[in-house]
Scaffold this motif. Structure first.
Motif, PDB file in Angstrom:
ATOM      1  N   ARG A  31      45.092  66.893  50.339  1.00 49.41           N
ATOM      2  CA  ARG A  31      45.746  68.091  49.819  1.00 49.41           C
ATOM      3  C   ARG A  31      44.706  69.096  49.299  1.00 49.41           C
ATOM      4  NH1 ARG A  31      47.028  71.226  45.169  1.00 49.41           N
ATOM      5  NH2 ARG A  31      49.087  72.080  45.496  1.00 49.41           N
ATOM      6  N   ALA A  32      43.700  68.584  48.576  1.00 47.36           N
ATOM      7  CA  ALA A  32      42.660  69.479  48.044  1.00 47.36           C
ATOM      8  C   ALA A  32      41.932  70.184  49.197  1.00 47.36           C
ATOM      9  CB  ALA A  32      41.687  68.683  47.191  1.00 47.36           C
ATOM     10  N   MET A  33      41.671  69.421  50.262  1.00 50.06           N
ATOM     11  CA  MET A  33      40.971  69.982  51.426  1.00 50.06           C
ATOM     12  C   MET A  33      41.824  71.080  52.085  1.00 50.06           C
ATOM     13  SD  MET A  33      39.509  67.682  54.497  1.00 50.06           S
ATOM     14  CE  MET A  33      41.074  67.628  55.335  1.00 50.06           C
ATOM     15  N   LEU A  34      43.127  70.771  52.286  1.00 50.25           N
ATOM     16  CA  LEU A  34      44.026  71.742  52.938  1.00 50.25           C
ATOM     17  C   LEU A  34      44.245  72.961  52.051  1.00 50.25           C
ATOM     18  CD1 LEU A  34      46.733  69.402  54.520  1.00 50.25           C
ATOM     19  CD2 LEU A  34      44.931  70.658  55.697  1.00 50.25           C
ATOM     20  N   GLN A  35      44.337  72.731  50.749  1.00 49.20           N
ATOM     21  CA  GLN A  35      44.573  73.863  49.845  1.00 49.20           C
ATOM     22  C   GLN A  35      43.406  74.836  49.904  1.00 49.20           C
ATOM     23  OE1 GLN A  35      44.644  73.156  45.629  1.00 49.20           O
ATOM     24  NE2 GLN A  35      46.173  74.727  45.297  1.00 49.20           N
ATOM     25  N   HIS A  36      42.216  74.282  50.007  1.00 52.70           N
ATOM     26  CA  HIS A  36      41.027  75.138  50.112  1.00 52.70           C
ATOM     27  C   HIS A  36      41.105  75.969  51.399  1.00 52.70           C
ATOM     28  CE1 HIS A  36      36.941  76.404  49.565  1.00 52.70           C
ATOM     29  NE2 HIS A  36      36.644  76.024  50.804  1.00 52.70           N
ATOM     30  N   ARG A  37      41.572  75.309  52.476  1.00 50.12           N
ATOM     31  CA  ARG A  37      41.648  76.003  53.769  1.00 50.12           C
ATOM     32  C   ARG A  37      42.788  77.015  53.817  1.00 50.12           C
ATOM     33  NH1 ARG A  37      41.811  72.148  58.923  1.00 50.12           N
ATOM     34  NH2 ARG A  37      39.868  71.479  58.003  1.00 50.12           N
ATOM     35  N   TRP A  38      43.912  76.677  53.167  1.00 51.50           N
ATOM     36  CA  TRP A  38      45.114  77.524  53.260  1.00 51.50           C
ATOM     37  C   TRP A  38      45.296  78.415  52.032  1.00 51.50           C
ATOM     38  CZ3 TRP A  38      48.864  72.986  54.808  1.00 51.50           C
ATOM     39  CH2 TRP A  38      48.581  72.625  56.132  1.00 51.50           C
ATOM     40  N   ASN A  39      44.264  78.638  51.260  1.00 59.21           N
ATOM     41  CA  ASN A  39      44.416  79.374  50.012  1.00 59.21           C
ATOM     42  C   ASN A  39      44.700  80.856  50.288  1.00 59.21           C
ATOM     43  OD1 ASN A  39      44.460  80.020  47.359  1.00 59.21           O
ATOM     44  ND2 ASN A  39      42.243  80.069  47.104  1.00 59.21           N
ATOM     45  N   SER A  40      45.953  81.242  50.178  1.00 60.76           N
ATOM     46  CA  SER A  40      46.314  82.647  50.373  1.00 60.76           C
ATOM     47  C   SER A  40      47.588  82.945  49.602  1.00 60.76           C
ATOM     48  CB  SER A  40      46.528  82.948  51.857  1.00 60.76           C
ATOM     49  OG  SER A  40      47.716  82.344  52.294  1.00 60.76           O
ATOM     50  N   ARG A  41      47.839  84.222  49.372  1.00 63.81           N
ATOM     51  CA  ARG A  41      49.070  84.605  48.672  1.00 63.81           C
ATOM     52  C   ARG A  41      50.297  84.203  49.467  1.00 63.81           C
ATOM     53  NH1 ARG A  41      47.016  89.750  47.216  1.00 63.81           N
ATOM     54  NH2 ARG A  41      48.380  90.785  48.686  1.00 63.81           N
ATOM     55  N   ALA A  42      50.182  84.301  50.818  1.00 56.58           N
ATOM     56  CA  ALA A  42      51.338  83.976  51.671  1.00 56.58           C
ATOM     57  C   ALA A  42      51.796  82.542  51.440  1.00 56.58           C
ATOM     58  CB  ALA A  42      50.977  84.184  53.136  1.00 56.58           C
ATOM     59  N   VAL A  43      50.841  81.635  51.210  1.00 60.28           N
ATOM     60  CA  VAL A  43      51.189  80.228  50.968  1.00 60.28           C
ATOM     61  C   VAL A  43      51.660  80.053  49.526  1.00 60.28           C
ATOM     62  CG1 VAL A  43      50.281  77.876  50.871  1.00 60.28           C
ATOM     63  CG2 VAL A  43      49.608  79.394  52.743  1.00 60.28           C
ATOM     64  N   ARG A  44      50.913  80.633  48.580  1.00 58.21           N
ATOM     65  CA  ARG A  44      51.257  80.450  47.156  1.00 58.21           C
ATOM     66  C   ARG A  44      52.632  81.013  46.834  1.00 58.21           C
ATOM     67  NH1 ARG A  44      45.905  81.819  45.991  1.00 58.21           N
ATOM     68  NH2 ARG A  44      46.475  83.919  45.336  1.00 58.21           N
ATOM     69  N   TRP A  45      52.979  82.125  47.463  1.00 57.51           N
ATOM     70  CA  TRP A  45      54.236  82.801  47.131  1.00 57.51           C
ATOM     71  C   TRP A  45      55.374  82.430  48.074  1.00 57.51           C
ATOM     72  CZ3 TRP A  45      54.366  87.776  44.025  1.00 57.51           C
ATOM     73  CH2 TRP A  45      53.301  87.806  43.116  1.00 57.51           C
ATOM     74  N   ALA A  46      55.133  81.481  48.951  1.00 55.92           N
ATOM     75  CA  ALA A  46      56.176  81.121  49.920  1.00 55.92           C
ATOM     76  C   ALA A  46      57.369  80.461  49.238  1.00 55.92           C
ATOM     77  CB  ALA A  46      55.597  80.198  50.986  1.00 55.92           C
ATOM     78  N   LEU A  47      57.130  79.770  48.129  1.00 62.94           N
ATOM     79  CA  LEU A  47      58.193  79.126  47.345  1.00 62.94           C
ATOM     80  C   LEU A  47      57.972  79.518  45.885  1.00 62.94           C
ATOM     81  CD1 LEU A  47      58.153  75.506  48.867  1.00 62.94           C
ATOM     82  CD2 LEU A  47      59.852  77.280  49.268  1.00 62.94           C
ATOM     83  N   PRO A  48      58.998  79.348  45.035  1.00 60.47           N
ATOM     84  CA  PRO A  48      58.794  79.686  43.623  1.00 60.47           C
ATOM     85  C   PRO A  48      57.613  78.890  43.044  1.00 60.47           C
ATOM     86  CG  PRO A  48      61.101  79.236  44.061  1.00 60.47           C
ATOM     87  CD  PRO A  48      60.363  78.885  45.309  1.00 60.47           C
ATOM     88  N   PRO A  49      56.873  79.487  42.106  1.00 61.41           N
ATOM     89  CA  PRO A  49      55.717  78.793  41.536  1.00 61.41           C
ATOM     90  C   PRO A  49      56.140  77.459  40.923  1.00 61.41           C
ATOM     91  CG  PRO A  49      55.877  81.036  40.696  1.00 61.41           C
ATOM     92  CD  PRO A  49      57.104  80.796  41.499  1.00 61.41           C
ATOM     93  N   ALA A  50      55.347  76.427  41.162  1.00 60.51           N
ATOM     94  CA  ALA A  50      55.543  75.113  40.534  1.00 60.51           C
ATOM     95  C   ALA A  50      56.785  74.378  41.002  1.00 60.51           C
ATOM     96  CB  ALA A  50      55.574  75.253  39.009  1.00 60.51           C
TER      97      ALA A  50
END
Lengths: 265, 108
Positions: A179-198
């Motif tokens: 997950r840490a590896m993928l998060q580093h690769r996919w780190n973007s607003r589009a991913v972070r904001w795709a669902l409600p925070p947390a």
């Protein structure tokens, strides 16, 4: 194109809506937009040729085409935007990883319980008559110090419980690493904001609380039914689930905090 | 006729429209409208998910053509598509017969 004309065109507005609502692979969405635009312009041109004013012809073409949802029906997974799919993957790995890690903690607690109160505190033997002499021989071989077959079986079950939990813990840590590896690769607003925070941490935390309550109830039940035999097992799970709920709650709190946007996004 | 009345038969309608020759989405809708004598009031966009699903299943093939500087996707029915059309027709006849019997007042 004149920006004013672009703004007031019913067809342009409809295509904009289709672009943001259509889901699926990027190529499929691009192709759908080409088809939809061709269809809308052909309809509008036919209406305009019969004397309908251009603006009305475009509005009628859009009305005949129907809502954007009608043109972009897709299987459930395709409805999700790529950002949502990535966010769900990260969420499942995060919650699954934390859950696995805390099952490992349950294994470690189980090992402590076993060391203090013996194997019978975290394992129960099979009912008599449900195993063979060959099973007994195998258990006695694995636990030569055991005084009888039931004791050897209980030691074997306790060892299995601890080993399986520790293995789940290792797999949980592997999931968190991925997950840490993928998060580093996919780190973007589009991913972070795709669902409600947390959202994933809140869901995981609620599930962990339910697991803690459920396993505590099982522990209390086994005190009444087995008078202590194997009672440590549900209680170490309850303790680990409680710790997981606290950890996920803390992660939810951290994830819900507003984060500054990065220029790289 | 409402769209919900024909929703379960869109595959058959699209395949039947293409059985007479290759066509793009707009033309397919025109054929369905002409063949039904304007009875089907479909949202025209609803034909595209059907076309894409039939293409993915192998019932149709598609190619891109440039017409007046604009690209358009032309669909053609395949042999598996013709077989599916035959079974769609049979399915419709069975349904019609059963509905006639159930609703009463029919000769079937």
């Amino acid at each position: 194109m004149n920006p004013r004309h672009e703004h007031t065109s019913a067809i342009e507005d409809h295509l904009d809506e289709l672009l943001v609502t259509a889901a699926g692979r990027p190529r499929a969405v691009r192709h759908l937009l080409i088809e939809a635009e061709g269809h809308l312009r052909e309809t509008a041109a036919a209406l305009a040729a019969s004397g309908v004013p251009v603006a009305e012809a475009e509005a009628e073409a859009v009305a005949r085409f129907g809502p954007t949802g009608a043109a972009s029906r897709a299987p459930l997974w395709c409805w999700l935007t790529p950002g949502m799919r990535r966010r769900i993957t990260l969420g499942v790995l995060a919650v699954g990883g934390v859950a696995g890690a805390f099952v490992g903690v349950a294994g470690a607690l189980g090992a402590v319980v076993r060391a203090i109160w013996g194997a019978g505190a975290i394992a129960t033997p099979f009912p008599s008559g449900s195993y063979t002499a060959a099973d007994c021989s195998r258990w006695m071989r694995l636990a030569p110090s055991a005084k009888d077959c039931v004791s050897a079986m209980t030691i074997d079950h306790a060892n299995d419980f601890v080993a399986m939990c520790l293995l789940a813990g290792v797999l949980g840590l592997v999931a968190l690493g991925i997950r840490a590896m993928l998060q580093h690769r996919w780190n973007s607003r589009a991913v972070r904001w795709a669902l409600p925070p947390a959202a994933e941490y809140v869901a995981g935390s609620v599930a962990a609380v339910l697991a803690a309550v459920g396993t505590s109830a099982m522990g209390l039940d086994s005190i009444l039914v087995t008078h202590g035999q194997g009672v440590g097992q549900p209680f170490v799970f309850a303790a680990a689930a409680s710790l997981a709920a606290i950890a996920l709650g803390a992660l939810a709190r951290r994830a819900a905090r507003p984060q500054p946007w990065r220029v790289a996004d | 006729m409402r769209e919900s009345d024909v929703r379960g038969h869109l595959d058959g309608l699209v395949l039947a429209a293409l059985a007479v020759g290759a066509a793009h989405g707009y033309e397919i809708i025109q054929r369905i409208r002409d063949r039904s004598v304007g009875a089907f009031d479909l949202a025209e966009g609803s034909v595209y998910p059907v076309l894409h699903r039939l293409e993915a299943s192998g019932a149709l093939t598609a190619r891109w053509e440039a017409v007046n500087g604009r690209r358009r996707k032309v669909y053609e029915i395949t042999q598996p598509g013709r077989t599916q059309l035959t079974s769609e027709r049979t399915r419709w006849r069975d349904l019609r017969t059963s509905m006639d019997r159930a609703l009463g007042g029919a000769t079937a």
